[in-house]
Design an enzyme around this catalytic site. Structure first.
Site, PDB file in Angstrom:
ATOM      1  N   HIS A 121       0.687  -1.188  -0.211  1.00  0.00           N
ATOM      2  CA  HIS A 121      -0.095   0.079   0.014  1.00  0.00           C
ATOM      3  C   HIS A 121       0.834   1.345   0.032  1.00  0.00           C
ATOM      4  CE1 HIS A 121      -2.791   2.976   1.658  1.00  0.00           C
ATOM      5  NE2 HIS A 121      -3.970   1.959   1.302  1.00  0.00           N
ATOM      6  N   ASP A 198       2.945  -4.419   7.965  1.00  0.00           N
ATOM      7  CA  ASP A 198       1.516  -3.911   7.947  1.00  0.00           C
ATOM      8  C   ASP A 198       0.652  -4.804   8.196  1.00  0.00           C
ATOM      9  OD1 ASP A 198      -0.626  -2.467   6.859  1.00  0.00           O
ATOM     10  OD2 ASP A 198       0.358  -1.881   5.246  1.00  0.00           O
ATOM     11  N   GLN A 201      -4.545  -5.379   7.074  1.00  0.00           N
ATOM     12  CA  GLN A 201      -5.493  -6.269   6.112  1.00  0.00           C
ATOM     13  C   GLN A 201      -5.531  -7.567   6.899  1.00  0.00           C
ATOM     14  OE1 GLN A 201      -7.880  -5.200   4.047  1.00  0.00           O
ATOM     15  NE2 GLN A 201      -6.971  -3.386   3.580  1.00  0.00           N
ATOM     16  N   LYS A 224     -10.948  -0.732   9.982  1.00  0.00           N
ATOM     17  CA  LYS A 224     -11.049  -1.780   9.362  1.00  0.00           C
ATOM     18  C   LYS A 224     -11.408  -3.294  10.137  1.00  0.00           C
ATOM     19  CE  LYS A 224      -7.600  -0.234   6.175  1.00  0.00           C
ATOM     20  NZ  LYS A 224      -8.560  -0.122   4.846  1.00  0.00           N
ATOM     21  N   CYS A 361      -4.812   2.408  -3.877  1.00  0.00           N
ATOM     22  CA  CYS A 361      -3.471   2.842  -3.330  1.00  0.00           C
ATOM     23  C   CYS A 361      -2.416   1.977  -3.369  1.00  0.00           C
ATOM     24  CB  CYS A 361      -3.615   3.145  -1.698  1.00  0.00           C
ATOM     25  SG  CYS A 361      -4.704   4.680  -1.348  1.00  0.00           S
TER      26      CYS A 361
END
Length: 406
Positions: A121, A198, A201, A224, A361
């Site tokens: 991202h 990261d 997700q 999220k 993104c």
């Protein structure tokens, strides 16, 4: 998992959009919020709205207890060793920028390497571009396999003794690839580099154990994972965070302020300058309670089943291309030949189906895929096979519509 009971907790799902029952397939962008989170936010603002840490009055004490209680919930959620390793931020982007600006600025120099992947991202690319320019470090990319996965052989070849930071997303927001971040962290540590994951997700969809992953930093967002917008978390190993300088200065994060010098509070508060994200953190704590009650293993299994079912159904549509590996997280990115993703998403919206369209993104990844944009359907705990059937029907409608036009 009782999906009907789960859906009943989300008031926004029980509405019509453009005359059709809403099918929400955009949870990778932001998830919907259950009553438990909405009610917790309302309870804070209605019942004990106050600043934290400073006051000794009843409302301030209640707010502080709830805020720090949420930190402990996050600690348990990701299995951090200490609540001092949990820093509240505005989201994944702020968390990654904090590591780049604080750890990167202090530890990188000309000749050093930062290793990332082309699937990242933008929030895990641009901070490293900027800090590389500032310090003279080199930004390197691990290559991707043809299906959008990372091989450990390529990780071994890319990470060297000059590598100081490795930053990799746990799950791709475009391809659904689940990256072997535990194994990559082990490679990074053999070269005395630190590993940032990261987790934007992954944290909403699977159990996270930062001690098992042995990552040095882990970043994720509340919005999220059924929590409020504007709040996220940076996990960092205590030894690293203790040596890092704050990147925001002002109230809350100070110990003593003199005319020409100041000292900082201990962890984690030295990284939380100003009035913190009080309501957001408390709401995130309520979201964690909700996800734990449903069960992360059950959520992951449910999404995996939906993704497999969706792939099977979507592959029956002529001219539809699915991007990414066969084994994936709960999202599918795709295109239909001769139909722009924005047009596709517009037609689906007319049918009450919400999907994402654009570059997500991830412009370097779009160029790797040799497309300008894609459509994406992402699933969460409240989605059903009926939602998938509605999506497939909507895609057929889109093909028929543009077939008639052209």
């Amino acid at each position: 998992m009782d999906v009907k009971a789960v859906r009943d907790a989300f008031p926004i799902l029980h509405q019509e959009v453009n005359g059709h029952p809403l099918v929400y397939l955009d949870s990778s962008a932001t998830s919907q919020k259950p009553n438990q989170v909405i009610d917790k936010l309302s309870e804070y603002y209605r019942g004990y709205n106050s600043n934290v840490h400073r006051g000794v009055h009843t409302l301030g004490t209640k707010a502080t207890d709830e805020y720090e209680g949420a930190r402990e919930k996050v600690r348990n959620f990701i299995n951090a060793q200490s609540s001092q390793e949990v820093i509240f931020t505005r989201g994944t982007t702020t968390a990654i920028n904090t590591v780049a600006a604080s750890y990167g600025r202090a530890n990188l120099k000309s000749g050093d390497e930062i290793v990332i992947t082309p699937m990242e991202h933008h929030s895990n690319i641009i901070p490293w571009q900027q800090i590389a320019k500032e310090t003279g470090a080199t930004l390197k990319y691990m290559p991707l396999q043809s299906d959008g996965t990372i091989s450990l052989e390529d990780a071994e070849a890319t990470i060297t003794n000059q590598t100081k930071i490795v930053a990799v997303m746990h799950v791709s927001n475009v391809l659904g690839t689940i990256n072997p971040v535990k194994e990559i962290a082990a490679i990074a540590h053999r070269h005395e580099a630190v590993m940032l994951v990261d987790g934007a997700q992954s944290a909403p969809h699977m159990k996270i154990d930062v001690q098992d992953l042995d990552c040095d930093f882990f970043a994720f967002s509340g919005h999220k994972m059924c929590g409020p917008t504007g709040v996220g978390v940076l996990y960092g190993k205590k030894a690293l965070l203790k040596e890092m300088e704050p990147v925001e200065f002002g109230g809350e994060m100070i110990d003593f302020v003199n005319l020409y010098d100041s000292t900082w509070k201990e962890l984690p508060w030295k990284f939380e300058g100003g009035t913190p994200i009080i309501a957001g953190a408390i709401g995130l704590g309520a979201a964690i309670d909700f996800l734990n009650e449903v069960g992360l293993d059950e959520i992951e299994a449910h999404e995996h089943k939906l993704a497999q079912y969706a792939q099977q159904q979507m592959k029956t549509i002529d001219g539809l291309t699915i991007y990414g590996p066969e084994q994936r997280a709960g999202l599918i990115t795709f295109n239909i030949s001769d139909v722009h993703p924005h047009d596709l998403a517009t037609v689906l919206d007319a049918e009450g189906i919400a999907v994402r369209a654009g570059h997500h993104c991830a412009q370097p990844l779009m160029r790797w895929l040799d497309v300008s944009a894609t459509a994406r359907a992402s699933f969460y705990l409240y989605n059903t096979e009926e939602d998938v059937d509605r999506l497939v029907q909507g895609l057929q409608t889109t093909k028929e519509y543009f077939g008639d036009v052209f």
